[in-house]
Design an enzyme around this catalytic site. Structure first.
Site, PDB file in Angstrom:
ATOM      1  N   GLU A  97       0.823  -1.213   0.000  1.00 51.35           N
ATOM      2  CA  GLU A  97       0.000   0.000   0.000  1.00 51.35           C
ATOM      3  C   GLU A  97       0.853   1.257   0.000  1.00 51.35           C
ATOM      4  O   GLU A  97       0.506   2.267  -0.624  1.00 51.35           O
ATOM      5  CB  GLU A  97      -0.930  -0.002   1.219  1.00 51.35           C
ATOM      6  CG  GLU A  97      -2.010   1.085   1.214  1.00 51.35           C
ATOM      7  CD  GLU A  97      -1.590   2.392   1.873  1.00 51.35           C
ATOM      8  OE1 GLU A  97      -2.365   3.354   1.815  1.00 51.35           O
ATOM      9  OE2 GLU A  97      -0.468   2.455   2.428  1.00 51.35           O
TER      10      GLU A  97
ATOM     11  N   ASP B 264      -7.437   1.779   7.947  1.00 46.43           N
ATOM     12  CA  ASP B 264      -6.111   2.380   7.919  1.00 46.43           C
ATOM     13  C   ASP B 264      -5.989   3.339   9.097  1.00 46.43           C
ATOM     14  O   ASP B 264      -6.799   3.288  10.026  1.00 46.43           O
ATOM     15  CB  ASP B 264      -5.889   3.095   6.575  1.00 46.43           C
ATOM     16  CG  ASP B 264      -4.430   3.077   6.129  1.00 46.43           C
ATOM     17  OD1 ASP B 264      -3.561   3.423   6.948  1.00 46.43           O
ATOM     18  OD2 ASP B 264      -4.161   2.747   4.955  1.00 46.43           O
TER      19      ASP B 264
ATOM     20  N   HIS C 155       4.087   8.511   9.940  1.00 44.37           N
ATOM     21  CA  HIS C 155       5.303   8.297   9.157  1.00 44.37           C
ATOM     22  C   HIS C 155       6.541   8.831   9.881  1.00 44.37           C
ATOM     23  O   HIS C 155       7.487   9.307   9.261  1.00 44.37           O
ATOM     24  CB  HIS C 155       5.182   8.917   7.765  1.00 44.37           C
ATOM     25  CG  HIS C 155       4.327   8.103   6.846  1.00 44.37           C
ATOM     26  ND1 HIS C 155       4.390   8.211   5.474  1.00 44.37           N
ATOM     27  CD2 HIS C 155       3.395   7.153   7.087  1.00 44.37           C
ATOM     28  CE1 HIS C 155       3.533   7.380   4.910  1.00 44.37           C
ATOM     29  NE2 HIS C 155       2.912   6.721   5.891  1.00 44.37           N
TER      30      HIS C 155
END
Length: 344
Positions: A199, A222, A309
């Protein structure tokens, strides 16, 4: 909620394109609970209950994580790298990393100098594994070896959890626990929980899984941006916070009727939930599943996340639990008689 399995997922390596070792752990965990386990050549694992049921729901949580990949070994033994997914290069200098070579793990550090006080790009990242020269380095690593930051899960105050890749192993865990719980609750429909690959780079896993299953309804699970810490702006997508429940996404690809059913279930079962808006692409597996077969009714449920992230993403354990409960109740509430036609 099986926290031991959650932490196994979070602490394992699955840099995008290198997910198989973790997928094998998924198979080992899910085999006792499922009627069937489906795999494919791209690396997906699909855990299935009630495979003969005519009405099918596909849940997708991607198992891959962002990271780095070795692209070049310099004559001095230092490693140059490329990004696997949407990394933030500025968080890497000075951090320890793990490089996965053919002979096993090698530990290194991302070089940090005063030059890194400027904006850092992926091309600026160089990794020192302590090798004397290129010949020495090649005894342990080669081009293509995956790399992740040397950080692992940690429980924090007030039921918060910090880890390297809650995105999206948190989502993968949620769908797997949801299918277990739905089965315990007597779910009658066919449920296909796909831990998808790629993904963060190509979204190939969602395409393969959705094309194969041809579900009546598909839900991507998600993470999404929490807006409850400095430097964020709730005007961008919604006032999302940790500890206030799963997030239902308003999007041009999301089914309003499925969203309404999710909200009604949450209210009936006293499950907290939140709402966000992303018009157009969501940047999740939902973007691919929506186009599968002749077009698939799609929705997106997300886990609120701080510091996405980064080496230390943060979520709330209660949001994970409530996401599991919401999806399990949903799976036990929908069938072929449920109205999901937008024209009715």
């Amino acid at each position: 909620m099986n926290k031991e399995f959650l932490y196994t997922l979070l602490d394992s390596m699955s840099v995008s394109g290198n997910e198989i070792s973790l997928q094998k752990k998924v198979i080992a965990e899910m085999t006792p609970f499922c009627d069937e386990i489906i795999t494919d050549y791209t690396g997906n694992v699909i855990s299935v209950i009630n495979p003969d049921a005519p009405f099918k729901v596909l849940l997708a949580g991607h198992i891959d994580e962002i990271g780095l990949v070795v692209t070049h070994i310099q004559s001095d033994g230092l490693l140059k790298v490329a990004a696997a997914g949407g990394i933030a290069p500025g968080v890497y200098p000075g951090h320890q990393v793990v490089v996965y070579g053919e002979k096993g793990r090698v530990y290194g550090t991302v070089i940090h100098t005063s030059a890194h006080n400027k904006e850092v790009k992926t091309a600026d990242l160089t990794i020192d594994i302590g090798a004397k020269d290129a010949e020495d380095a090649r005894q342990y690593v080669e081009e293509g070896c995956p790399i992740h930051l040397n950080t692992y899960h940690q429980e924090m105050l007030n039921g918060y959890l910090c880890a390297r890749a809650v995105d999206d192993r948190g989502g993968a865990f949620i769908i797997l626990e949801a299918i277990k719980k739905a089965k315990e609750m007597g779910c009658k429909i066919g449920v296909y929980a796909a831990t998808t690959v790629g993904e963060e780079t190509t979204m190939r896993g969602a395409h393969w899984a959705a094309s194969r299953v041809k579900a009546d309804v598909a839900i991507a699970v998600d993470v999404t941006y929490a807006q409850d810490y400095p430097g964020t702006n709730p005007q961008e997508s919604g006032n999302v916070a940790l500890g206030k429940g799963p997030v239902i996404c308003n999007s041009s690809i999301a089914s309003k009727k499925v969203n309404r059913l999710l909200k009604d279930i949450a209210k009936a079962k006293d499950i907290p939930y939140q709402v966000e808006s992303f018009i157009g692409r969501t940047g999740t597996d939902a973007d691919k599943m929506h186009f599968a077969a002749d077009g698939t009714v799609t929705a997106l449920v997300s886990l609120p996340l701080r510091y996405m992230h980064s080496p230390s993403e943060m979520c709330a354990l209660s949001d994970i639990e409530n996401s599991i409960n919401l999806l399990a109740e949903f799976l036990c509430s929908i069938d072929e008689n449920t109205d999901i036609d937008p024209f009715k």
